[in-house]
Design a protein around this motif. Structure first.
Motif, short mmCIF file in Angstrom:
data_model
loop_
_atom_site.label_atom_id
_atom_site.label_comp_id
_atom_site.label_asym_id
_atom_site.label_seq_id
_atom_site.Cartn_x
_atom_site.Cartn_y
_atom_site.Cartn_z
N ASN A 1 -86.01 18.67 44.30
CA ASN A 1 -85.85 18.69 42.84
C ASN A 1 -87.17 18.92 42.11
O ASN A 1 -87.23 18.87 40.88
CB ASN A 1 -85.20 17.40 42.35
N HIS A 2 -88.23 19.18 42.86
CA HIS A 2 -89.56 19.41 42.27
C HIS A 2 -89.61 20.81 41.66
O HIS A 2 -88.99 21.74 42.17
CB HIS A 2 -90.64 19.27 43.35
N SER A 3 -90.36 20.95 40.59
CA SER A 3 -90.44 22.25 39.92
C SER A 3 -91.09 23.33 40.79
O SER A 3 -90.89 24.53 40.54
CB SER A 3 -91.23 22.11 38.61
N ASP A 4 -91.86 22.93 41.82
CA ASP A 4 -92.50 23.90 42.71
C ASP A 4 -91.60 24.32 43.88
O ASP A 4 -91.98 25.20 44.65
CB ASP A 4 -93.79 23.32 43.30
N SER A 5 -90.44 23.70 44.01
CA SER A 5 -89.58 23.98 45.16
C SER A 5 -88.95 25.36 45.07
O SER A 5 -88.27 25.68 44.09
CB SER A 5 -88.49 22.91 45.24
N ASN A 6 -89.13 26.17 46.12
CA ASN A 6 -88.45 27.46 46.18
C ASN A 6 -86.94 27.28 46.30
O ASN A 6 -86.17 28.08 45.79
CB ASN A 6 -88.97 28.29 47.36
N TYR A 7 -86.54 26.21 47.00
CA TYR A 7 -85.11 25.91 47.10
C TYR A 7 -84.52 25.67 45.72
O TYR A 7 -83.46 26.22 45.38
CB TYR A 7 -84.89 24.68 47.98
#
Length: 265
Positions: free
Chosen positions: A87-93
């Motif tokens: 759920n992090h803003s940096d996650s490509n997922y």
């Protein structure tokens, strides 16, 4: 309409006047690859990466593709991922889920993200194990050249420094040949910890797309695509090292990124 070139040994180049034209052509190209793969093998295995590319797949979420693409036959992977929570803003997922996956009927159990509760080293090892299991199940083909998994499509964005996936200039990960998935803890762009496909896996794909847009990519595109002398250090521009051994490489670029190319048709 794209201008199409075939630079010697560097695949096919499609250069577009606008992002709208680029994203429209990209959607059609991916849809065609999906159709042919499903007809031939019953599956379509695609690996995504970060950057603006996922957003440009948005055309696939609308008509006619939302009805005509065999979404339940898609298996989705990541050619690179940042070692952060999903759920992090940096996650490509998270980026892919929010902008693409949640808007089309891809089966939840066909989406293979990394385990974000592990260390980056363990996450890389587990991701490779998952892919090996899918090879055994024959969802993923195997390259006859180097026994790496043969994805139907790997989608990559090139950075302004010429990096692809999370393979950065002169990084030791570029030399990795034994593993399918490796990890880094010192990315030159934040966040520092990432997992990434290795070059042998990228170059085993049936199809590789590299997206390069914007003036900041022009120098790297020139070095990655144009002829260079024998002394040129390709490790300085990792995109130069992408060349499917038994597949097709297609560059999707805009005029700005292509502005320094030596195009002779």
């Amino acid at each position: 309409m794209a201008a199409v070139y075939y630079p010697e040994g560097r695949g096919e180049m499609r250069i577009f006047d606008t992002f709208e034209e680029l994203s429209t052509d990209l959607a059609e190209y991916v849809a065609q690859l999906s159709e042919s793969s499903v007809k031939e093998r019953g599956y379509f295995t695609v690996a995504l990466s970060g950057g603006p590319l996922v957003g440009m797949l948005g055309k696939l979420c609308g008509a006619p593709y939302n009805k005509t693409v065999h979404w339940t036959k898609w298996y989705v992977f990541w050619a690179e991922e940042r070692a952060v929570a999903k759920n992090h803003s940096d996650s490509n997922y998270r980026l892919a889920k929010d902008m693409f996956i949640s808007k089309v009927p891809i089966l939840h159990n066909h989406v293979y993200s990394i385990n974000d509760s592990m260390t980056v080293e363990d996450a890389a090892m587990q991701y490779e194990f998952t892919i090996r299991q899918l090879v055994k199940a024959r969802v993923l083909d195997v390259s006859g050249v180097n026994d790496c998994p043969k994805f139907d499509l790997i989608l990559l964005c090139m950075g302004s420094d010429g990096h692809i996936a999370s393979l950065f200039p002169h990084h030791p990960a570029l030399e990795q040949k034994a593993d399918w998935i490796t990890y880094i803890t010192d990315s030159s762009e934040p966040p520092p910890e990432r997992i990434t496909f290795t070059l042998p896996v990228i170059n085993s794909a049936s199809n590789v797309i590299i997206l390069a847009t914007g003036e900041a990519k022009a120098r790297a595109a020139h070095l990655a695509i144009d002829p260079v002398d024998q002394e040129f250090d390709a490790a300085a521009v990792p995109a130069r090292l992408v060349g499917p051994v038994d597949g097709k490489l297609v560059w999707f670029t805009d005029i700005s990124a292509a502005s320094q190319l030596q195009m002779n048709g």
